[in-house]
Design a protein around this motif. Structure first.
Motif, PDB file in Angstrom:
ATOM      1  N   LYS A  87       8.399  -9.077  -6.549  1.00 29.96           N
ATOM      2  CA  LYS A  87       7.112  -8.873  -6.082  1.00 29.96           C
ATOM      3  C   LYS A  87       6.285  -8.980  -7.082  1.00 29.96           C
ATOM      4  O   LYS A  87       4.727  -8.017  -6.632  1.00 29.96           O
ATOM      5  CB  LYS A  87       7.464  -7.358  -5.014  1.00 29.96           C
ATOM      6  CG  LYS A  87       8.690  -7.942  -3.788  1.00 29.96           C
ATOM      7  CD  LYS A  87       9.013  -6.877  -3.603  1.00 29.96           C
ATOM      8  CE  LYS A  87       9.186  -6.737  -2.550  1.00 29.96           C
ATOM      9  NZ  LYS A  87       9.649  -5.644  -1.651  1.00 29.96           N
ATOM     10  N   GLY A 134      -1.050   6.028  -2.249  1.00 26.72           N
ATOM     11  CA  GLY A 134       0.074   4.797  -0.681  1.00 26.72           C
ATOM     12  C   GLY A 134      -0.054   3.411  -1.371  1.00 26.72           C
ATOM     13  O   GLY A 134       0.692   2.852  -2.398  1.00 26.72           O
ATOM     14  N   LYS A 135      -0.591   2.428  -0.500  1.00 26.94           N
ATOM     15  CA  LYS A 135      -0.403   1.226  -0.644  1.00 26.94           C
ATOM     16  C   LYS A 135      -0.409   0.611  -2.352  1.00 26.94           C
ATOM     17  O   LYS A 135      -0.587  -0.410  -2.669  1.00 26.94           O
ATOM     18  CB  LYS A 135      -0.604   0.474   0.567  1.00 26.94           C
ATOM     19  CG  LYS A 135      -0.186  -1.044   0.384  1.00 26.94           C
ATOM     20  CD  LYS A 135      -0.995  -2.361   1.260  1.00 26.94           C
ATOM     21  CE  LYS A 135      -1.235  -1.717   2.959  1.00 26.94           C
ATOM     22  NZ  LYS A 135      -1.700  -2.636   3.399  1.00 26.94           N
ATOM     23  N   ASN A 136      -2.874   1.334  -2.202  1.00 28.04           N
ATOM     24  CA  ASN A 136      -3.115   0.726  -3.155  1.00 28.04           C
ATOM     25  C   ASN A 136      -2.925   1.099  -5.039  1.00 28.04           C
ATOM     26  O   ASN A 136      -2.664   0.603  -5.544  1.00 28.04           O
ATOM     27  CB  ASN A 136      -4.849   0.796  -3.023  1.00 28.04           C
ATOM     28  CG  ASN A 136      -5.015   0.067  -2.320  1.00 28.04           C
ATOM     29  OD1 ASN A 136      -4.450  -0.937  -1.488  1.00 28.04           O
ATOM     30  ND2 ASN A 136      -5.882   0.748  -1.409  1.00 28.04           N
ATOM     31  N   ARG A 137      -1.807   2.076  -4.877  1.00 36.06           N
ATOM     32  CA  ARG A 137      -0.719   3.190  -5.905  1.00 36.06           C
ATOM     33  C   ARG A 137      -0.082   1.950  -6.475  1.00 36.06           C
ATOM     34  O   ARG A 137       0.293   1.765  -7.451  1.00 36.06           O
ATOM     35  CB  ARG A 137      -0.527   3.946  -5.897  1.00 36.06           C
ATOM     36  CG  ARG A 137      -0.246   5.058  -7.526  1.00 36.06           C
ATOM     37  CD  ARG A 137       0.585   6.518  -6.969  1.00 36.06           C
ATOM     38  NE  ARG A 137       0.318   6.885  -8.316  1.00 36.06           N
ATOM     39  CZ  ARG A 137       1.571   6.685  -8.472  1.00 36.06           C
ATOM     40  NH1 ARG A 137       2.455   5.912  -8.256  1.00 36.06           N
ATOM     41  NH2 ARG A 137       1.969   7.244 -10.027  1.00 36.06           N
ATOM     42  N   LYS A 138       1.384   1.380  -5.219  1.00 36.78           N
ATOM     43  CA  LYS A 138       2.255   0.202  -5.008  1.00 36.78           C
ATOM     44  C   LYS A 138       1.903  -0.481  -5.858  1.00 36.78           C
ATOM     45  O   LYS A 138       2.434  -1.582  -6.921  1.00 36.78           O
ATOM     46  CB  LYS A 138       3.007   0.775  -4.070  1.00 36.78           C
ATOM     47  CG  LYS A 138       3.961   2.182  -3.633  1.00 36.78           C
ATOM     48  CD  LYS A 138       3.955   2.244  -2.567  1.00 36.78           C
ATOM     49  CE  LYS A 138       4.974   3.023  -2.068  1.00 36.78           C
ATOM     50  NZ  LYS A 138       5.235   3.036  -1.262  1.00 36.78           N
ATOM     51  N   ARG A 139       0.446  -1.107  -5.714  1.00 39.71           N
ATOM     52  CA  ARG A 139       0.222  -2.625  -6.171  1.00 39.71           C
ATOM     53  C   ARG A 139      -0.150  -2.508  -7.165  1.00 39.71           C
ATOM     54  O   ARG A 139       0.112  -3.838  -8.069  1.00 39.71           O
ATOM     55  CB  ARG A 139      -1.167  -2.925  -4.761  1.00 39.71           C
ATOM     56  CG  ARG A 139      -1.097  -4.221  -5.328  1.00 39.71           C
ATOM     57  CD  ARG A 139      -2.031  -4.535  -4.042  1.00 39.71           C
ATOM     58  NE  ARG A 139      -2.062  -4.221  -2.353  1.00 39.71           N
ATOM     59  CZ  ARG A 139      -2.989  -4.330  -1.732  1.00 39.71           C
ATOM     60  NH1 ARG A 139      -4.692  -4.605  -2.859  1.00 39.71           N
ATOM     61  NH2 ARG A 139      -2.459  -3.783  -0.902  1.00 39.71           N
TER      62      ARG A 139
END
Length: 137
Positions: free
Chosen positions: A67, A9-14
């Motif tokens: 980003k 999810g989001k944490n992996r992308k971050r």
């Protein structure tokens, strides 16, 4: 129920925050590069900068920074100058406030250049007390 097709999810992308833990080597300017301070955020990956050579240039934040590295007003950046457009440049590197102070101590930056105004305000030990009376307003 739909199948999970992604790998996180989001944490992996971050991603991991590796930059804060390690000290990087100080990068000095070379031919075709210039130090600049960010004056204004224009949007769509563009910033207005004041260069050390006295010129104002529009600078484009390259895709690798978009980003991952947040550039704000007052930051010190290293610009790659364009041969074909003197009024435009590309942001190559963002300096941390510590690196900016080191550059100033080495004499790379002019004395009148302000480095990271918002960071300097947080570092100051002086407290600003403003007193006013509601009735006066």
């Amino acid at each position: 129920m739909p199948k999970n097709k992604g790998k996180g999810g989001k944490n992996r992308k971050r991603g991991k925050n590796e930059n804060e833990s390690e000290k990087r080597e100080l990068v000095f300017k070379e031919d075709g590069q210039e130090y600049a301070s960010v004056i204004k955020m224009l949007g769509n990956g563009w910033v207005e900068t004041q260069c050390c050579d006295g010129e104002k240039r529009m600078a484009h934040i390259r895709g690798a920074f978009r980003k991952k590295v947040w550039i704000t007003q007052g930051d010190l950046v290293l610009l790659g100058l364009r041969d074909f457009q003197d009024e435009k440049a590309d942001v190559i590197l963002k300096y941390t406030p510590d690196e900016a102070r080191m550059l100033k101590s080495y004499g790379e930056l002019p004395e009148n250049m302000k480095i990271s105004e918002n960071q300097m305000m947080e570092d100051s030990d002086e407290e600003v007390n403003v007193e006013f009376d509601i009735d006066e307003i």
